[in-house]
Design a protein around this motif. Structure first.
Motif: not given
Length: 109
Positions: A27-37
């Motif tokens: 599972v990849y968690y994304l920031d508001k810009d849709g980038k993995s964090i």
């Protein structure tokens, strides 16, 4: 609302016709810009017969405060009954990047 304040429930369903004994999901968690964090590997070791569903928790306070409540996922490994475990090449699935998520369904091919 802050997505870190709750734990979410993912659901893996065996939509095939073979019993699955192991499933690895990243599972990849994304920031508001849709980038993995951040990423998390979930291992499901319960037997999933055809059409069976297994729920699993993810998310919560362990994820960075930059998490926007969006995720993507990929299947990383799979083992059918009476067969060897197979690693699955990366193919990130972006169909699930719409918040908020209280229930997700991760279908098994």
């Amino acid at each position: 609302t802050n997505p870190r304040l709750k734990t979410y429930v993912g659901k893996a369903q065996n939509t095939g016709n073979k019993t699955v004994n192991y499933l690895g999901i990243k599972v990849y968690y994304l920031d508001k810009d849709g980038k993995s964090i951040w990423e998390e590997v979930v291992s499901l070791t319960d037997t999933l017969k055809p059409n069976y569903i297994k729920e699993f928790p993810f998310g919560g306070a362990k994820v960075s405060s930059e998490w926007a409540g969006k995720v993507t996922y990929e299947l990383t490994s799979l083992q059918f009954e009476n067969d060897r475990r197979v690693d699955i090449p990366s193919r990130v699935d972006t169909r699930l990047s719409r918040p908020p998520f209280t229930n997700l369904l991760f279908p098994i091919f």
